[in-house]
Design a protein around this motif. Structure first.
Motif, PDB file in Angstrom:
ATOM      1  N   GLY A 184      43.806  30.294  32.651  1.00  0.00           N
ATOM      2  CA  GLY A 184      44.004  31.681  32.252  1.00  0.00           C
ATOM      3  C   GLY A 184      42.982  32.571  32.927  1.00  0.00           C
ATOM      4  N   CYS A 185      43.434  33.657  33.561  1.00  0.00           N
ATOM      5  CA  CYS A 185      42.530  34.639  34.157  1.00  0.00           C
ATOM      6  C   CYS A 185      42.806  36.001  33.529  1.00  0.00           C
ATOM      7  N   TRP A 186      41.753  36.675  33.098  1.00  0.00           N
ATOM      8  CA  TRP A 186      41.839  37.966  32.431  1.00  0.00           C
ATOM      9  C   TRP A 186      40.973  38.985  33.166  1.00  0.00           C
ATOM     10  N   ALA A 187      41.338  40.269  33.050  1.00  0.00           N
ATOM     11  CA  ALA A 187      40.534  41.361  33.587  1.00  0.00           C
ATOM     12  C   ALA A 187      40.559  42.521  32.598  1.00  0.00           C
ATOM     13  N   ALA A 188      39.516  43.359  32.636  1.00  0.00           N
ATOM     14  CA  ALA A 188      39.439  44.508  31.730  1.00  0.00           C
ATOM     15  C   ALA A 188      38.699  45.644  32.420  1.00  0.00           C
ATOM     16  N   GLY A 189      38.931  46.877  31.918  1.00  0.00           N
ATOM     17  CA  GLY A 189      38.281  48.024  32.534  1.00  0.00           C
ATOM     18  C   GLY A 189      38.511  49.330  31.810  1.00  0.00           C
ATOM     19  N   GLU A 190      38.589  50.412  32.595  1.00  0.00           N
ATOM     20  CA  GLU A 190      38.669  51.758  32.030  1.00  0.00           C
ATOM     21  C   GLU A 190      40.004  51.991  31.330  1.00  0.00           C
ATOM     22  N   LYS A 191      40.009  53.023  30.454  1.00  0.00           N
ATOM     23  CA  LYS A 191      41.208  53.455  29.736  1.00  0.00           C
ATOM     24  C   LYS A 191      41.869  52.324  28.956  1.00  0.00           C
ATOM     25  N   GLY A 192      41.028  51.432  28.413  1.00  0.00           N
ATOM     26  CA  GLY A 192      41.531  50.338  27.600  1.00  0.00           C
ATOM     27  C   GLY A 192      42.331  49.307  28.351  1.00  0.00           C
ATOM     28  N   VAL A 240      36.723  42.117  41.260  1.00  0.00           N
ATOM     29  CA  VAL A 240      37.397  43.318  40.765  1.00  0.00           C
ATOM     30  C   VAL A 240      36.452  44.509  40.781  1.00  0.00           C
ATOM     31  N   GLY A 241      37.058  45.692  40.834  1.00  0.00           N
ATOM     32  CA  GLY A 241      36.320  46.936  40.773  1.00  0.00           C
ATOM     33  C   GLY A 241      37.275  48.079  40.482  1.00  0.00           C
ATOM     34  N   PRO A 242      36.762  49.305  40.417  1.00  0.00           N
ATOM     35  CA  PRO A 242      37.606  50.450  40.077  1.00  0.00           C
ATOM     36  C   PRO A 242      38.745  50.708  41.051  1.00  0.00           C
ATOM     37  N   THR A 243      38.649  50.216  42.297  1.00  0.00           N
ATOM     38  CA  THR A 243      39.696  50.488  43.286  1.00  0.00           C
ATOM     39  C   THR A 243      40.562  49.282  43.612  1.00  0.00           C
ATOM     40  N   GLY A 244      40.347  48.146  42.944  1.00  0.00           N
ATOM     41  CA  GLY A 244      41.238  47.035  43.222  1.00  0.00           C
ATOM     42  C   GLY A 244      40.654  45.661  42.979  1.00  0.00           C
ATOM     43  N   THR A 245      41.504  44.665  43.245  1.00  0.00           N
ATOM     44  CA  THR A 245      41.149  43.251  43.109  1.00  0.00           C
ATOM     45  C   THR A 245      41.253  42.580  44.469  1.00  0.00           C
ATOM     46  N   SER A 257      45.689  46.953  43.459  1.00  0.00           N
ATOM     47  CA  SER A 257      44.972  48.227  43.553  1.00  0.00           C
ATOM     48  C   SER A 257      44.587  48.799  42.189  1.00  0.00           C
ATOM     49  N   GLY A 258      44.839  48.065  41.105  1.00  0.00           N
ATOM     50  CA  GLY A 258      44.497  48.561  39.777  1.00  0.00           C
ATOM     51  C   GLY A 258      43.008  48.562  39.512  1.00  0.00           C
ATOM     52  N   SER A 259      42.572  49.379  38.570  1.00  0.00           N
ATOM     53  CA  SER A 259      41.166  49.543  38.240  1.00  0.00           C
ATOM     54  C   SER A 259      40.737  48.565  37.147  1.00  0.00           C
ATOM     55  N   TYR A 260      39.758  47.710  37.484  1.00  0.00           N
ATOM     56  CA  TYR A 260      39.165  46.791  36.511  1.00  0.00           C
ATOM     57  C   TYR A 260      37.663  46.703  36.760  1.00  0.00           C
ATOM     58  N   ASP A 261      36.906  46.451  35.693  1.00  0.00           N
ATOM     59  CA  ASP A 261      35.455  46.338  35.801  1.00  0.00           C
ATOM     60  C   ASP A 261      34.962  44.905  35.739  1.00  0.00           C
ATOM     61  N   THR A 262      35.714  44.024  35.075  1.00  0.00           N
ATOM     62  CA  THR A 262      35.232  42.674  34.850  1.00  0.00           C
ATOM     63  C   THR A 262      36.390  41.698  34.852  1.00  0.00           C
ATOM     64  N   VAL A 263      36.099  40.432  35.144  1.00  0.00           N
ATOM     65  CA  VAL A 263      37.127  39.401  35.259  1.00  0.00           C
ATOM     66  C   VAL A 263      36.552  38.082  34.757  1.00  0.00           C
ATOM     67  N   ASP A 264      37.411  37.255  34.146  1.00  0.00           N
ATOM     68  CA  ASP A 264      36.959  35.967  33.630  1.00  0.00           C
ATOM     69  C   ASP A 264      38.137  35.002  33.627  1.00  0.00           C
ATOM     70  N   CYS A 265      37.879  33.733  33.959  1.00  0.00           N
ATOM     71  CA  CYS A 265      38.926  32.720  34.000  1.00  0.00           C
ATOM     72  C   CYS A 265      38.525  31.528  33.145  1.00  0.00           C
ATOM     73  N   THR A 266      39.533  30.785  32.673  1.00  0.00           N
ATOM     74  CA  THR A 266      39.308  29.682  31.761  1.00  0.00           C
ATOM     75  C   THR A 266      39.837  28.378  32.337  1.00  0.00           C
ATOM     76  N   ALA A 267      39.386  27.278  31.755  1.00  0.00           N
ATOM     77  CA  ALA A 267      39.755  25.960  32.268  1.00  0.00           C
ATOM     78  C   ALA A 267      41.241  25.666  32.120  1.00  0.00           C
ATOM     79  N   ASP A 268      41.913  26.309  31.159  1.00  0.00           N
ATOM     80  CA  ASP A 268      43.346  26.063  30.979  1.00  0.00           C
ATOM     81  C   ASP A 268      44.198  27.010  31.821  1.00  0.00           C
TER      82      ASP A 268
END
Length: 349
Positions: free
Chosen positions: A334-342, A301-306, A321-332
């Motif tokens: 679940g994949c999450w991402a987070a970034g600018e503007k909350g 992930v990055g500011p211009t996409g996944t 094409s969404g803006s995200y700074d970080t990504v993390d996935c879990t054993a069950d």
């Protein structure tokens, strides 16, 4: 499970399917309202499909236990001037968060009650140090890293779950290159796999390197990567290892007006050698994560996409094409991402 179907579909939809029924059914990031549009969330720790912690600017720490439907602001009191760039959570109640910056701006806090109360367990008193990232091998043992001090990266260690910290001796750390530093962009410039292996990503110098330790940070070896550096804005920004041998590196040039060729690299030998991606992510990427229970699929992930890889990092294609700074996935699954503007999102089908 819905997420299992989403991950399966994500890896199956071909790039040329855009506009087809299969593409319309493809999984996607579903935004979850964090209630913090003024905050940039660069820290993320996914505990499960239902529980995740995020952290960011203005001393912000948020937690959800209902899959992102609601978020509780559990920020440490009086931390409004801090930037929490990395967070590592053990479960819904216990987490450790790192504030970055020069001198006393670099701090570590720990909570054992879901963020109701926090204890400051480390405050940097060396004006030359600037802490960037932290990682945990298990619930007790973890490390944090600082940009070079006296010509070497500084490593901070805990053996009690982040309740106390000590600076490790630097005799086993190779000399830093001129201008070399880490990037506090996603909490993924220091990552671990298994009980003792840890990797540190660098940039800013003539070469972008990855440093590896097999003894919890006491001795290190450094290896060049094919990701371009040579400028303070360029290098390796994030790492992900699915075991102690198979790893991914992403990065580039974080300046929006600059191209980022060769923004991905792969290792199959624990970081002793790195090869460039044959088809790298098309732009700067600051976060990367392996998909759960997959030997070949990962997201960057990055500011211009996944971007998605289904061949263990050799080739990547953009899937969002969404803006995200970080990504993390879990054993069950679940994949999450987070970034600018909350922005916080979970992968949905």
């Amino acid at each position: 499970m819905a997420c299992a179907a989403a991950l399966a579909a994500l890896t199956a939809v071909p790039a040329q399917a855009t506009g087809s029924a299969s593409a319309q059914r493809a999984p996607h990031w579903e935004l979850k309202d964090s209630g913090t549009p003024e905050v940039r969330l660069r820290g993320l720790s996914a505990v499960s499909r239902t529980t995740a912690w995020v952290s960011g600017t203005q001393g912000t720490v948020l937690r959800t236990t209902d899959g992102g439907a609601t978020w509780r602001n559990v920020s440490p009191p009086g931390a409004g001037e801090l930037q929490f760039r990395d967070i590592e959570a053990f479960d819904a109640r216990r987490a450790v968060v790192l504030a970055i910056g020069e001198g006393e701006a670099s701090r570590v806090y720990r909570t054992d009650d879901g963020g109701a109360t926090w204890t400051e367990s480390f405050r940097n008193t060396d004006a030359r140090a600037f802490y960037d990232c932290l990682t945990f091998f298990d619930r007790r043992h973890g490390l944090a890293m600082s940009d070079p001090v006296d010509g070497k990266f500084r490593i901070l260690s805990t053996s009690d779950g982040g309740r106390s910290w000590k600076v490790l001796p630097d005799e086993g750390m190779p000399a830093a290159l001129e201008g070399e530093a880490g990037f506090a962009a996603s909490g993924q410039c220091l990552v671990s796999s298994g009980p003792k292996d840890v990797w540190l990503a660098t940039g800013g110098a003539a070469r972008a390197r990855v440093l590896h330790s097999a003894d919890r940070g006491r001795t290190w070896t450094a290896t060049d990567t094919p990701i371009p550096a040579g400028d303070p804005a360029k290098g390796v920004f994030a790492l992900a290892f699915r075991d102690r041998t198979h790893g991914l590196a992403v990065g580039g040039d974080y300046r929006a007006d600059q191209a980022s060729p060769q923004a991905g690299a792969v290792t199959r030998d624990g970081g002793r050698t790195w090869r460039p991606a044959a088809t790298p992510p098309p732009a700067y990427r600051s976060g990367v994560a392996w998909l759960p229970h997959s030997r070949t699929a990962a997201l960057a992930v990055g500011p211009t996409g996944t971007d998605l890889t289904t061949d263990a990092g050799r080739t990547w294609r953009t899937v969002d094409s969404g803006s995200y700074d970080t990504v993390d996935c879990t054993a069950d699954l679940g994949c999450w991402a987070a970034g600018e503007k909350g922005r916080v999102a979970r992968l949905e089908s």
